[in-house]
Design an enzyme around this catalytic site. Structure first.
Site, PDB file in Angstrom:
ATOM      1  N   HIS A   1       0.827  -1.321  -0.067  1.00 44.99           N
ATOM      2  CA  HIS A   1       0.143   0.019  -0.060  1.00 44.99           C
ATOM      3  C   HIS A   1       0.711   1.350  -0.056  1.00 44.99           C
ATOM      4  O   HIS A   1       0.382   2.182  -0.003  1.00 44.99           O
ATOM      5  CB  HIS A   1      -0.884   0.234   1.421  1.00 44.99           C
TER       6      HIS A   1
ATOM      7  N   LYS B   1     -14.096   8.722  -5.487  1.00 41.00           N
ATOM      8  CA  LYS B   1     -15.432   9.148  -5.068  1.00 41.00           C
ATOM      9  C   LYS B   1     -15.795  10.371  -5.509  1.00 41.00           C
ATOM     10  O   LYS B   1     -16.923  10.456  -6.156  1.00 41.00           O
ATOM     11  CB  LYS B   1     -15.241   9.072  -3.562  1.00 41.00           C
TER      12      LYS B   1
ATOM     13  N   LYS C   1      -9.043  14.279   3.745  1.00 40.15           N
ATOM     14  CA  LYS C   1      -8.264  12.807   3.898  1.00 40.15           C
ATOM     15  C   LYS C   1      -7.634  13.123   5.298  1.00 40.15           C
ATOM     16  O   LYS C   1      -7.578  14.028   5.826  1.00 40.15           O
ATOM     17  CB  LYS C   1      -7.189  12.892   2.564  1.00 40.15           C
ATOM     18  N   ARG C   2      -6.619  12.110   5.476  1.00 36.13           N
ATOM     19  CA  ARG C   2      -5.659  12.150   6.591  1.00 36.13           C
ATOM     20  C   ARG C   2      -4.837  13.368   6.357  1.00 36.13           C
ATOM     21  O   ARG C   2      -4.368  13.378   5.300  1.00 36.13           O
ATOM     22  CB  ARG C   2      -4.939  10.658   6.706  1.00 36.13           C
TER      23      ARG C   2
ATOM     24  N   THR D   1      -8.098   6.791  -2.907  1.00 39.16           N
ATOM     25  CA  THR D   1      -9.606   6.478  -3.459  1.00 39.16           C
ATOM     26  C   THR D   1     -10.510   7.615  -3.388  1.00 39.16           C
ATOM     27  O   THR D   1     -11.681   7.543  -3.927  1.00 39.16           O
ATOM     28  CB  THR D   1      -9.881   5.078  -2.337  1.00 39.16           C
TER      29      THR D   1
ATOM     30  N   LYS E   1       0.459  14.269   1.652  1.00 34.48           N
ATOM     31  CA  LYS E   1      -0.707  14.978   0.953  1.00 34.48           C
ATOM     32  C   LYS E   1      -0.794  16.546   0.809  1.00 34.48           C
ATOM     33  O   LYS E   1      -1.714  16.988  -0.081  1.00 34.48           O
ATOM     34  CB  LYS E   1      -1.921  14.547   1.846  1.00 34.48           C
TER      35      LYS E   1
HETATM   36  C1  LIG Z   1     -11.960   7.240   1.012  1.00 33.46           C
HETATM   37  C2  LIG Z   1     -11.765   7.755   2.536  1.00 33.46           C
HETATM   38  C3  LIG Z   1     -10.289   7.801   2.849  1.00 33.46           C
HETATM   39  C4  LIG Z   1      -9.351   7.840   1.688  1.00 33.46           C
HETATM   40  O1  LIG Z   1      -9.065   9.238   1.254  1.00 33.46           O
HETATM   41  P1  LIG Z   1      -7.899   9.590   0.290  1.00 33.46           P
HETATM   42  O2  LIG Z   1      -8.089  10.868  -0.051  1.00 33.46           O
HETATM   43  O3  LIG Z   1      -7.693   8.891  -0.676  1.00 33.46           O
HETATM   44  O4  LIG Z   1      -6.450   9.395   1.433  1.00 33.46           O
HETATM   45  C5  LIG Z   1     -10.197   8.388   4.208  1.00 33.46           C
HETATM   46  N1  LIG Z   1     -11.160   8.326   4.975  1.00 33.46           N
HETATM   47  C6  LIG Z   1     -12.283   8.153   4.622  1.00 33.46           C
HETATM   48  C7  LIG Z   1     -13.174   8.199   5.765  1.00 33.46           C
HETATM   49  C8  LIG Z   1     -12.622   7.867   3.552  1.00 33.46           C
HETATM   50  O5  LIG Z   1     -14.111   7.756   3.112  1.00 33.46           O
END
Ligand SMILES: *Cc1c(COP(=O)(O)O)cnc(C)c1O
Length: 811
Positions: free
Chosen positions: A356, A656, A544-545, A652, A550
């Site tokens: 990952h 979305k 995101k985190r 991911t 990032k």
């Molecule tokens: C999809 C998702 C992530 C992943 O987000 P990235 O922008 O791809 O790091 C993290 N937390 C939650 C709650 C998500 O739904």
């Protein structure tokens, strides 16, 4: 599908309520009403669950087990209603009883047993496996406390424990009769009996692993798979509490607590490894329990242990469950008495591994001493695996001692989990094309050279059932009205939406839906953060985190620069924007926590400056989780995917957002590249360094961030403002961010990419001004998002790695 009409649903619900609570529905509160609804749905599900299990037990079809330390499931009620096809009936029936379904749904506590992308991927995969009728089950840990809840106090993150089981969990079933014993510590007694070496683990500490099963409902196919989560308990009184028999009650309680601590709490670090012994315990705990129960079940239904690899596939999500490899070996060799070589062939054919991340700080390496004393027999097995593997290396790379030691599983006093995972599995996959190429050519190039056929790519995906049908019903209805509903089972049929993008009335509807979703989000922002935002402004979102790679800081600097330019030039013609952030920082990650504070400081300054606050606003939304994501994403215009190129394995949330008709501003990192390839350059805005440029800087140097700081006046101004007191009275508050950018040469190329990011943002403004053009871009993103459904990903895993039959038809 559940076939039930409104009237009988209503009746069944009233009965369920009475049965559960013993009072009249009218006297009940919403929590009780939720519990009754979940209980009723679980009854429907249970029948299909039994049917699926019976079929699996006798079909002889290959069973897939997805091992993951994290499952970020979110809420389950809405998912179940949708997949069972009874959401409308349920909603109408309840509304006749004056019960609003959404209110009950919102009472469900998020099942937050994961940190971010990795855990959410596991959850999307479970949904897709069930919906594709693949016998695929999850295996993980039932943490008593999930991912912490984030509160923002005075602009800073405060962590509150996530007591998610407080009100009970309607979806899990405790299966005490399917418990397993996991053994820690002790010694290994080696004997020579009947010409055979035997290994007996003695003086160990036994831990009882109790499984809790959660049903995973497939979409419209009567399939219910299982997520099995293990909980740690002390073995019953008479057995091992005997040592406390002299009445040392408190000691006994202490002991019990120390055992239960194994499944007490999820570690809140994302992409970061800390060599904590409790973490290693967690890993072996769930892996051992899971493998033991799989093999027990397999044998119970007549499986021949020498055919294990033909009937069972075990997938490990990152290296966290890598101990599955020596654990299978232990059972095959010590308990089943198989020859080592036979056991090794079976084990490697059974296990497959997903990598990952290439972040060095995320690589798991356990100190030998810790590993050996906690897991003495497993350590011996890993040593034996390593010995035989190194012999293979010696033959292959004669005299290349450095290379051999670099590739060894045990070296430098450590056990290297990624090496064990590669050697002990038949498939190693990355999660996006670029990521897999970097693994092959750089990070794991030695291993790729040794095992070229093991390496493959499986670009991540998301379940469109949760991230489109459930979270965005308005858009879903527009799609059904235009292209029909075939995309639900065949998500690439979303392509058909393209031909409607020249129809102005469709574009008009698309933009109205976006506006409605933005209004819904605006009201959540008002409710949660007490900030009023304009739904007619561009909703520019980075959720995101919080992580240096990032680059939330790049976004911050650009907002600060925009603010400067609006002050300098009040008539500057810009589109008004609402910048929305959300995300949690690991509690021990200073820079990430400091970034949250910076965002909140910028928000406070800008939102209170009447010269600009009718044009730009900044919001940090508290406690990012799956349910909040479901609200934010449909109401987003612009998706920020701005990681330092090469650092984000896939991402991911990028998928979305596109599926919900947002335009992406992105670096050519992770799956952003594949998104660009799908939508074409016209429908995405790309900026920043390429992977080759980044890799070349890391390899050969040549980047000097202070040059940019000294030559770009905009950069100097915003970076200086980090320590000028403008955004925070404590001038030193953001000193370390400043130092990282200017004096420590900006490891993540924030200043390097700044100019190109600003230009890209200006281009967004220009595109947004042309309404039709913008709406078409949004539509193109939706139309090309089908390939990023996790149904596609899972089909590729199933046929390319697991060797499972993919059968779409109903049972
Ligand atoms: C999809 C998702 C992530 C992943 O987000 P990235 O922008 O791809 O790091 C993290 N937390 C939650 C709650 C998500 O739904």
């Amino acid at each position: 599908m559940v076939s039930v009409d409104k009237k009988s649903f209503k009746l069944a619900y009233i009965n369920k309520f009475l049965e559960l609570h013993g009072i009249d529905l009218k006297e009940g509160n919403n929590q009780q009403k939720y519990e009754a609804l979940a209980g009723l749905i679980r009854d429907y599900v249970s029948r299909m669950w039994l049917k699926t299990n019976k079929k699996n037990n006798k079909s002889g079809q290959k069973q897939v087990y997805y091992f993951s330390m994290e499952f970020l499931m979110g809420r389950l009620l809405g998912d179940a209603l949708l997949n069972l096809g009874i959401r409308d009936i349920c909603k109408e029936a309840l509304s006749e009883l004056n019960i609003p379904l959404e209110e009950l749904e919102n009472l469900e506590h998020d099942q937050g047993l994961g940190n971010g992308g990795l855990g959410r991927l596991a959850a999307c995969f479970l949904d897709s496996m069930a919906s594709l009728n693949i016998p695929g089950n999850g295996c993980g840990i039932r943490y008593k406390y999930g991912f912490f809840e984030q509160k923002i106090v005075d602009g800073k993150q405060v962590e509150v424990s996530d007591d998610w089981l407080k009100e009970g969990n309607a979806w899990e079933m405790r299966k005490a009769n399917k418990s397993e014993i996991v053994k820690f510590g002790g010694e290994v007694k080696v004997d020579y009996i009947n010409n055979n070496l035997t290994f007996t683990h003695v003086n160990y500490e036994p831990v009882l692993a109790i499984p809790y099963d959660t049903p995973i409902v497939g979409y419209d196919n009567d399939v219910v798979n299982t997520l099995r989560l293990w909980s740690a308990e002390a073995v019953s009184n008479e057995f091992d509490f005997s040592s406390f028999s002299r009445g040392d009650f408190l000691k006994a309680i202490e002991y019990k607590n120390s055992i239960e601590s194994i499944s007490q709490v999820l570690y809140p670090e994302d992409s970061f490894y800390k060599g904590k012994i409790l973490r290693l315990k967690q890993q072996y705990f769930f892996v051992s329990a899971g493998i033991q129960s799989i093999i027990r079940h397999f044998k119970k239904y007549g499986g021949n242990i020498e055919e294990l690899d033909e009937k069972i596939a075990i997938h490990i999500n990152d290296t966290h469950p890598t101990l599955a490899i020596p654990e299978i070996m232990r059972i095959l060799v010590d308990e089943e008495g198989l020859d080592w070589n036979v056991a090794w062939r079976i084990t490697t054919n059974t296990v497959s591994y997903t990598n990952h991340t290439i972040l060095a700080e995320a690589l798991e390496k356990w100190p030998i001493d810790m590993f050996k004393s906690l897991l003495p027999r497993i350590y011996m097995i890993v040593e034996e695996i390593n010995k035989r593997y190194c012999e293979e290396l010696w033959n292959r790379f004669q005299g290349q001692w450095q290379k051999i030691s670099d590739m060894s599983i045990i070296a430098d006093g450590q056990v290297k989990m990624a090496h064990l995972a590669i050697v002990g599995s038949h498939s190693v996959n990355g999660v996006a094309k670029l990521h897999t190429e970097i693994l092959k050519k750089k990070e794991m190039s030695n291993f790729y050279y040794l095992y070229p056929n093991k390496f493959n790519n499986k670009t991540n995906g998301i379940t469109h059932r949760r991230w489109l049908l459930k979270s965005n019903p308005k858009l879903t209805n527009l799609l059904k009205d235009t292209i029909g509903d075939s995309f639900i089972k065949h998500p690439t049929d979303l392509n058909n939406f393209q031909k409607y993008l020249s129809d102005d009335s469709v574009l008009e509807k698309l933009s109205r839906i976006k506006l409605e979703n933005k209004k819904r989000l605006a009201s959540t922002i008002l409710k949660n953060q007490k900030i009023e935002v304009d739904p007619y402004s561009i909703f520019d979102v980075q959720v995101k985190r919080i992580h240096a790679y990032k680059r939330q800081i790049l976004n911050c600097l650009r907002i600060m620069d925009l603010y400067n330019s609006l002050i300098d030039n009040p008539d500057k013609d810009i589109e008004s924007r609402t910048f929305i952030f959300a995300g949690k920082a690991a509690p021990g990650y200073y820079l990430a926590k400091n970034t949250i504070e910076l965002i909140n400081s910028i928000a406070k300054t800008i939102n209170n400056d009447s010269r600009v606050n009718n044009k730009i606003k900044v919001v940090f939304m508290e406690n990012y989780n799956v349910s909040l994501a479901e609200q934010i994403i449909p109401g987003t215009d612009l998706s920020e995917q701005i990681s330092t190129t090469t650092k984000e394995a896939s991402g991911t949330s990028n998928m979305k957002f596109m599926m919900n008709g947002a335009v992406t501003i992105a670096t050519l990192d992770g799956a952003n590249i594949e998104i660009k390839d799908e939508v074409t350059d016209e429908n995405i805005v790309i900026f920043g360094l390429t992977a080759d440029e980044v890799l070349s800087y890391y390899r050969s140097g040549g980047y000097n961030s202070s040059e940019i700081y000294n030559s770009d006046i905009r950069v100097k101004r915003v970076v200086d403002d980090l320590v000028s007191g403008r955004y925070n009275p404590d001038k030193d508050r953001f000193r370390s961010i400043y130092e990282n950018l200017v004096n420590y040469n900006d490891e993540f190329f924030v200043l390097k990419d700044f100019d190109s990011y600003v230009k890209a943002q200006n281009k967004i403004d220009m595109l947004y001004k042309d309404e039709r053009r913008w709406q078409k871009m949004c539509g193109q993103n939706i139309a090309h998002s089908g390939i990023f459904s996790s149904d596609r990903t899972i089909e590729q895993y199933a046929t390319g790695i697991w060797g499972s039959e993919v059968i779409y038809k109903n049972l």
